[in-house]
Design a protein around this motif. Structure first.
Motif: not given
Length: 403
Positions: A90-99, A290-307
Motif C-alpha cells: 500500500f505504501g508503494t502504491f501511494l508513493a506512485a500516486l504522489v509522484a 524476515v520483514s527486513i530482508p523481504l522489504g529490501a526486495t519488495i518495499n520499493m516506494a522510492g523506485a515507484a516514484i522514480t519510475i
C-alpha cells in the motif's frame, strides 16, 4: 604523555555516537573533495571496502537469522507478516500516486539527446514476475553468493521449518551462530564513518554538481515526492497502526537507517544496519528477521516514484495526453514493477521502458530517459535507497508496536 594525548580525542570521538560520527565523515569528505579532487578519488577505496564488507556479510546473516528465528519459533508466536506486507504494497502504491500528482502539478520536460544505454530492459510485467519466480528457486549457494535475497529467504524459511523438530542442541547452535554474526556486523557498522567519508569524497570529486544543474526541476519533483512519502504519508500510516505520535519513530529510522543507505546506495548493504536498528528498538526478532530482508526486495516506494516521475516526464516531453484512468494504471504498474526492481539488472531505471510502453513510447526514446536517469543517479538513487531502506524499519516497527 604523547600516547595519552592522542588517545583522549579518539575516545571523545567514539563517545559521541555513530550518527554524529557519520555527519563528521560527510563534512570531511566534502572538504577533501573540494580541496583535492585527486585525493578524493583515491579515498574511494575506503567506501568500496565498507560497502563490500556489508554486502558480503548480509546474505549469510539473513539466511542464519531467518532459519534460526523460524526453527526456534513457538507454535503460539504470531509473526504478523501479513500486516507488514500490506503496508509494503500500500505504501508503494501511494508513493506512485504522489509522484503522479506532483508530475501533473509541476510538469517536467526533457531534452532527449542522451545516448541510449546498451542494456536490455524487461519486455513486460510477465518478465519481471518470471524473474522473481526464478529467484525463489535459485540454487541456495548461488543465492548467497549473488545476494539474491528472495532465494535466500525462500531457502532459509524452508530450512527453518524443517529444523522446528530438530534437537535443542541444533536449534541452540543456529541461535548462537546468529548472535555471532550479529556481533560481526556491529563491528563492520562501526566502520561506517570511515566508509561514508570515502564514498562522499569520491562522489563529489568525480561528479561534482555541474552535471546535475540542467536537471534541477526533474530532481526537485523526485525529491519532493520522496519527502512527502517520508514525512507525511509514512507517518500517517504509522499513526493508523500505533495511534500515537509517529514522528519519533520515523525520524529515528531516517537518521539511523536512511543516512547510511543514502551514501551506500544499496538496500542489500543496509540490511545489517536495519537489523541492528530493529534490535535497538526491541522489536520481535521472528518478525524483523524476515520483514527486513523481504522489504529490501519488495518495499520499493522510492523506485515507484522514480519510475512514475521519469515516465511522465517523457510523456510531457512528447505531448502525449494522459487521462485519470491511465494515471491509476501507471501507478499500479509502477507498484508491481518496483517490487521486481532488485530482480532486474540495473534496478528501477530499467523498468522505465516498461512503464513508457503503456503510452506507446518507443523503446529507443525510453532508453534515452534511462540514460538521463543514470546522470542524476548520484542524487536520485541515493534518496531512493534511503527512503526504501528506512521505510522497511518504519513499517516493521509500526506492526510490532501495534501488538
Amino acid at each position: 604523555m604523547t600516547g595519552s594525548t592522542l588517545v583522549s580525542p579518539l575516545q571523545k570521538l567514539l563517545r559521541i555516537g555513530l550518527v554524529p560520527q557519520i555527519v563528521i565523515g560527510i563534512l570531511l569528505g566534502i572538504l577533501v573533495a573540494v580541496a583535492s579532487p585527486e585525493l578524493g578519488k583515491q579515498l574511494s577505496l575506503l567506501g568500496t571496502v565498507f560497502v563490500k564488507a556489508l554486502k558480503a556479510i548480509a546474505p549469510l546473516l539473513v539466511f542464519v537469522l531467518v532459519a534460526s528465528a523460524i526453527a526456534n519459533k513457538q507454535a503460539s508466536d504470531n509473526s504478523a507478516m501479513r500486516p507488514v506486507l500490506v503496508l509494503y504494497m500500500f505504501g508503494t502504491f501511494l508513493a506512485a500516486l504522489v509522484a503522479v500528482v506532483l508530475s501533473f502539478a509541476f510538469p517536467t520536460t526533457l531534452v532527449l539527446e542522451a545516448s541510449p544505454e546498451a542494456i536490455a530492459a524487461p519486455e513486460g510485467i510477465s518478465q519481471v514476475l518470471k524473474t522473481l519466480l526464478l529467484q525463489v528457486v535459485d540454487n541456495p549457494i548461488n543465492a548467497l553468493i549473488a545476494g539474491n535475497y528472495i532465494g535466500v529467504l525462500a531457502w532459509a524459511v524452508g530450512l527453518g521449518i524443517a529444523l522446528q523438530h530438530a534437537s535443542k542442541n541444533t536449534k541452540l547452535m543456529f541461535s548462537d551462530l546468529s548472535h555471532g554474526l550479529s556481533s560481526l556486523v556491529k563491528f563492520i557498522i562501526r566502520l561506517a564513518p570511515l566508509g561514508i567519508f570515502g564514498l562522499v569524497a569520491d562522489t563529489i570529486a568525480t561528479t561534482g554538481f555541474s552535471a546535475l544543474a540542467s536537471y534541477g526541476r526533474l530532481i526537485a519533483v523526485l525529491l519532493s515526492s520522496m519527502a512527502i512519502i517520508a514525512f507525511v504519508v509514512n507517518p500517517a500510516l504509522v499513526y493508523f497502526k500505533i495511534r500515537r505520535n509517529p514522528y519519533p519513530l520515523v525520524l529515528r529510522c531516517l537518521r539511523e537507517s536512511g543516512v547510511t543507505a543514502f551514501f551506500t546506495r544499496s538496500s542489500a548493504a543496509n540490511i545489517p544496519v536495519n537489523l541492528q536498528l530493529c534490535e535497538k528498538l526491541e522489536l520481535k526478532e521472528e518478525l524483523y528477521s524476515v520483514s527486513i530482508p523481504l522489504g529490501a526486495t519488495i518495499n520499493m516506494a522510492g523506485a515507484a516514484i522514480t519510475i512514475t516521475v521519469l515516465t511522465l516526464a517523457t510523456v510531457h516531453t512528447l505531448g502525449v495526453q494522459v487521462d485519470f484512468a491511465s494515471a491509476i494504471l501507471l501507478s499500479l504498474l509502477a507498484t508491481v514493477s518496483a517490487c521486481g526492481a532488485s530482480g532486474v539488472a540495473g534496478g528501477s531505471l530499467l523498468l522505465i521502458p516498461l512503464a513508457c510502453s503503456l503510452f506507446g513510447i518507443p523503446n529507443d526514446v525510453a532508453m534515452q530517459v534511462v540514460a538521463i536517469g543514470f546522470i542524476i543517479g548520484v542524487i536520485q538513487d541515493s534518496a531512493e535507497t534511503a527512503l526504501n531502506s528506512s521505510t522497511d524499519v518504519v513499517f516493521t516497527a509500526a506492526v510490532s508496536q501495534s501488538e
